[in-house]
Design a protein around this motif. Structure first.
Motif, PDB file in Angstrom:
ATOM      1  N   PHE A 117       2.864  15.861   7.118  1.00 34.38           N
ATOM      2  CA  PHE A 117       1.804  15.380   8.006  1.00 34.38           C
ATOM      3  C   PHE A 117       0.722  14.670   7.199  1.00 34.38           C
ATOM      4  N   TYR A 118       0.246  13.554   7.747  1.00 34.70           N
ATOM      5  CA  TYR A 118      -0.835  12.782   7.146  1.00 34.70           C
ATOM      6  C   TYR A 118      -1.931  12.638   8.199  1.00 34.70           C
ATOM      7  N   LEU A 119      -3.126  13.125   7.910  1.00 31.47           N
ATOM      8  CA  LEU A 119      -4.215  13.111   8.879  1.00 31.47           C
ATOM      9  C   LEU A 119      -5.335  12.188   8.420  1.00 31.47           C
ATOM     10  N   GLY A 120      -5.686  11.225   9.259  1.00 30.98           N
ATOM     11  CA  GLY A 120      -6.797  10.341   8.944  1.00 30.98           C
ATOM     12  C   GLY A 120      -6.381   8.982   8.413  1.00 30.98           C
ATOM     13  N   ASP A 121      -7.276   8.011   8.643  1.00 28.94           N
ATOM     14  CA  ASP A 121      -7.003   6.625   8.260  1.00 28.94           C
ATOM     15  C   ASP A 121      -6.968   6.439   6.748  1.00 28.94           C
ATOM     16  N   ASN A 122      -7.561   7.374   6.001  1.00 23.86           N
ATOM     17  CA  ASN A 122      -7.567   7.272   4.540  1.00 23.86           C
ATOM     18  C   ASN A 122      -6.166   7.420   3.939  1.00 23.86           C
ATOM     19  N   ASN A 123      -5.198   7.838   4.750  1.00 25.93           N
ATOM     20  CA  ASN A 123      -3.819   7.985   4.271  1.00 25.93           C
ATOM     21  C   ASN A 123      -2.974   6.729   4.485  1.00 25.93           C
ATOM     22  N   LEU A 124      -3.584   5.692   5.032  1.00 31.12           N
ATOM     23  CA  LEU A 124      -2.829   4.484   5.371  1.00 31.12           C
ATOM     24  C   LEU A 124      -2.174   3.848   4.146  1.00 31.12           C
ATOM     25  N   GLU A 125      -2.924   3.740   3.048  1.00 33.49           N
ATOM     26  CA  GLU A 125      -2.396   3.118   1.833  1.00 33.49           C
ATOM     27  C   GLU A 125      -1.227   3.932   1.272  1.00 33.49           C
ATOM     28  N   THR A 126      -1.390   5.250   1.297  1.00 34.74           N
ATOM     29  CA  THR A 126      -0.324   6.137   0.805  1.00 34.74           C
ATOM     30  C   THR A 126       0.949   5.950   1.614  1.00 34.74           C
ATOM     31  N   LEU A 127       0.791   5.887   2.928  1.00 38.92           N
ATOM     32  CA  LEU A 127       1.952   5.710   3.813  1.00 38.92           C
ATOM     33  C   LEU A 127       2.607   4.347   3.614  1.00 38.92           C
TER      34      LEU A 127
END
Length: 204
Positions: A117-127
């Motif tokens: 699970f990835y929560l929050g827009d700050n994970n966009l680059e990681t995804l």
């Protein structure tokens, strides 16, 4: 929305979520009609299903999915929500990033990718940087093929090397054999001429 309509809507969301390995929830609020249509078009080209959903219905649908506990994502279900289902792990993230070059939205609320699970827009680059299964398989195949290709190349070049060495060795062998033949000729005693039959011995 009537109760019957809610049941139908929840079932539609469940059908999308069933067996899905890549699930994103994004906020599309703020996109005008033209940009929203463009976003859906680009999503379709990249095999991403986009469906604007009500948060309460999305949560109810997720609660009915067996095998995955989506509860970590529920806290992000606020305001406008669009469900994005894909086969490629990083495809939705890349699409969102592409649109963010000119717009403030879409933004990422949460995602379920590769059982994480990835929560929050700050994970966009990681995804966006997650390698797809196809990319990983391609790298693995490339690593496996590399030693094989080197071996095949070595085997293909080996006969040529052997032939070249054989060609180099042949003149040397011939040169070594020539003196030996000459030596044998020199060592052989001169043969006496046979006497003619009936020849009388020389008189004393």
């Amino acid at each position: 929305m009537t109760k019957e309509n809610k049941v139908v809507a929840i079932q539609e969301i469940k059908d999308l979520l069933q067996d899905a390995k890549v699930v994103y929830v994004a906020d599309l609020e703020g996109l005008n009609a033209a940009r929203s249509s463009d976003f859906r078009r680009q999503a379709f080209k990249n095999n991403i299903t986009v469906k604007v959903v009500k948060n309460t219905l999305l949560q109810k649908a997720m609660e009915q999915i067996e095998g995955v506990d989506f509860s970590e994502m529920y806290g992000t279900f606020k305001g406008n929500s669009a469900l994005m289902i894909a086969e490629t792990a990083n495809a939705p993230a890349k699409l969102i990033k592409d649109f963010r070059k000119k717009e403030e939205k879409p933004s990422l609320k949460s995602a379920f990718v590769q059982e994480t699970f990835y929560l929050g827009d700050n994970n966009l680059e990681t995804l966006a940087n997650i390698k797809s299964k196809e990319e990983m398989l391609g790298e693995i195949i490339g690593l496996l093929q590399s030693p094989i290709q080197r071996l095949v190349s070595a085997l293909q070049n080996k006969p040529e090397t052997v032939e070249a060495k054989a060609e180099e060795a042949t003149p040397a062998a011939e040169e070594a054999a020539a003196p030996a033949e000459e030596a044998k000729t020199e060592e052989a005693p001169a043969s006496e001429e046979p006497k003619a039959e009936g020849e009388a011995p020389a008189a004393e």
